[in-house]
Design a protein around this motif. Sequence first.
Motif, PDB file in Angstrom:
ATOM      1  N   VAL A  52       0.836  -1.198   0.000  1.00 15.36           N
ATOM      2  CA  VAL A  52       0.000   0.000   0.000  1.00 15.36           C
ATOM      3  C   VAL A  52       0.876   1.255   0.000  1.00 15.36           C
ATOM      4  CG1 VAL A  52      -1.739   1.315   1.270  1.00 15.36           C
ATOM      5  CG2 VAL A  52      -1.917  -1.172   1.143  1.00 15.36           C
ATOM      6  N   VAL A  55       2.198   1.896  -3.441  1.00 11.90           N
ATOM      7  CA  VAL A  55       1.180   2.466  -4.321  1.00 11.90           C
ATOM      8  C   VAL A  55       1.049   3.958  -4.074  1.00 11.90           C
ATOM      9  CG1 VAL A  55      -1.288   2.492  -4.874  1.00 11.90           C
ATOM     10  CG2 VAL A  55      -0.105   0.305  -4.572  1.00 11.90           C
ATOM     11  N   VAL A  66      -6.064   8.478  -6.226  1.00 12.19           N
ATOM     12  CA  VAL A  66      -6.276   7.125  -5.717  1.00 12.19           C
ATOM     13  C   VAL A  66      -7.657   7.041  -5.083  1.00 12.19           C
ATOM     14  CG1 VAL A  66      -5.480   5.375  -4.082  1.00 12.19           C
ATOM     15  CG2 VAL A  66      -3.813   6.787  -5.298  1.00 12.19           C
ATOM     16  N   PRO A  68      -9.727   4.600  -2.736  1.00 14.32           N
ATOM     17  CA  PRO A  68      -9.715   3.393  -1.915  1.00 14.32           C
ATOM     18  C   PRO A  68     -11.076   2.698  -1.976  1.00 14.32           C
ATOM     19  CG  PRO A  68      -9.083   5.358  -0.664  1.00 14.32           C
ATOM     20  CD  PRO A  68      -9.722   5.813  -1.927  1.00 14.32           C
ATOM     21  N   LEU A  88      -7.616   1.423  -5.457  1.00 19.14           N
ATOM     22  CA  LEU A  88      -6.862   0.677  -4.452  1.00 19.14           C
ATOM     23  C   LEU A  88      -7.840  -0.173  -3.655  1.00 19.14           C
ATOM     24  CD1 LEU A  88      -4.235   0.092  -2.922  1.00 19.14           C
ATOM     25  CD2 LEU A  88      -4.619   2.174  -1.610  1.00 19.14           C
TER      26      LEU A  88
END
Length: 455
Positions: A52, A55, A66, A68, A88
């Motif tokens: 993580v 990323v 991003v 999530p 993500l």
Amino acid sequence: MDDLLERLRAALPAEAVITDPDVMVSYGRDMASFCAAGLPAVVVLPRTVEQVQAVMRTATALRVPVVPQGARTGLSGAANASDGCIVLSLVKMDRILEINPVDRIAVVEPGVINAVLSRAAHEHGLDYPPDPSSWESCTIGGNIGTASGGLCCVKYGVTAEYVLGLDVVLADGRLLTTGRRTAKGVAGYDLTRLFVGSEGSLGIVVKAVLGLRPRPPAQLVLAAEFDSAAAACDAVCAIMERGHTPSLLELMDGTTVRAVNAMANMGLPDTTEALLLAAFDTADPAADLAAVGELCRAAGASEVVPADDAAESELLLQARRLALPALETVRTATMIDDVCVPRSRLGAMIEGTAAIADKHGLTIGVCAHAGDGNTHPVVCFDHQDADESRRALESFDEIMALGLELGGTITGEHGVGTLKKEWLARELGPVGLELQRGIKRTFDPLNLLNPGKLF
């Protein structure tokens, strides 16, 4: 794009980086199908904290947004992808790392399913109370992101009350630890609570320390039928005013009852305009149900049916669990609100929603966590009918306006996402909005984490 994929493939296992367009589409949105969603540049499924972090370092270096995600069971568009983003998904980080019966805590990764944690806690004689309706599929990380609630909140509270500490990967890839494992702790600002309900806009939760409780006795349920929602709400007020603490206090209006009857043939009279369900998990639940039954009769209940055992209780609760699926059969689309008002204004909220439905010529069913004043008006409409869709959106806005007028809030447990951005600004006011945006800039100065959500 090539640089992004090259860096991600270097940092993650091959199977963790998804670029197949057909697969990526399936990660495009949550359950709020009417909220806009884009096509991500890539979907990543990390299994470790370090992955993580990699990323987020890559996203920061290349200035790529991003989004999530957990199980995508949300209802406000908070997990919807934006064009060119990194999705993500944390569903592969699904380990229960620890259950400690002495400290009464669980330490879990964000992808753990709510029901899986609950069952694991039960093996130790403990309980994790928050129980969203999607508890069989929703993840703890998603529950934390939206500060979710559930049926038991009237007695046991919401997710925020059980999150003791977090490990969070920040936008630049740094790892932040907040909170504690202890029963008490007041060191510094409560950053843990700040992340709960932040909808992935401040950081990525990669571990959570959760409080557990002793497992309560099996609950018994009572069902009371009323000729009006106002009478049922009077009963709710009487139950709470007399000091009762039910483990569950749920209400379904007549529209919802009829939809459930049509789908599952539950045998409830078509004349029922409200069904109230109350449950107790006390040492003597039968006595508590008897007392509440008397209050329901005094408020005008036409029928009061207490369960004798767990099997009957489960049968009575089945109607409530079918409420949303039943309303989804009424028309081709639904918009689900979650306006929360003071308990004393619950009757006005339900009656006002019925008036809005009549005004716009729509079917709007209401089920509610009545003990919390948390209503779920469900606007049913044909999404292919432009005029009906317009009326549905107008009714949705009027319902939120009604909630604020009654001293309530635009969301009790579903979050803001993209669906309620305008209404969040109205509820917070200019000063509150300015301060919240300032917090966002502190944690995410490049606005990479779930941009376009909340504000």
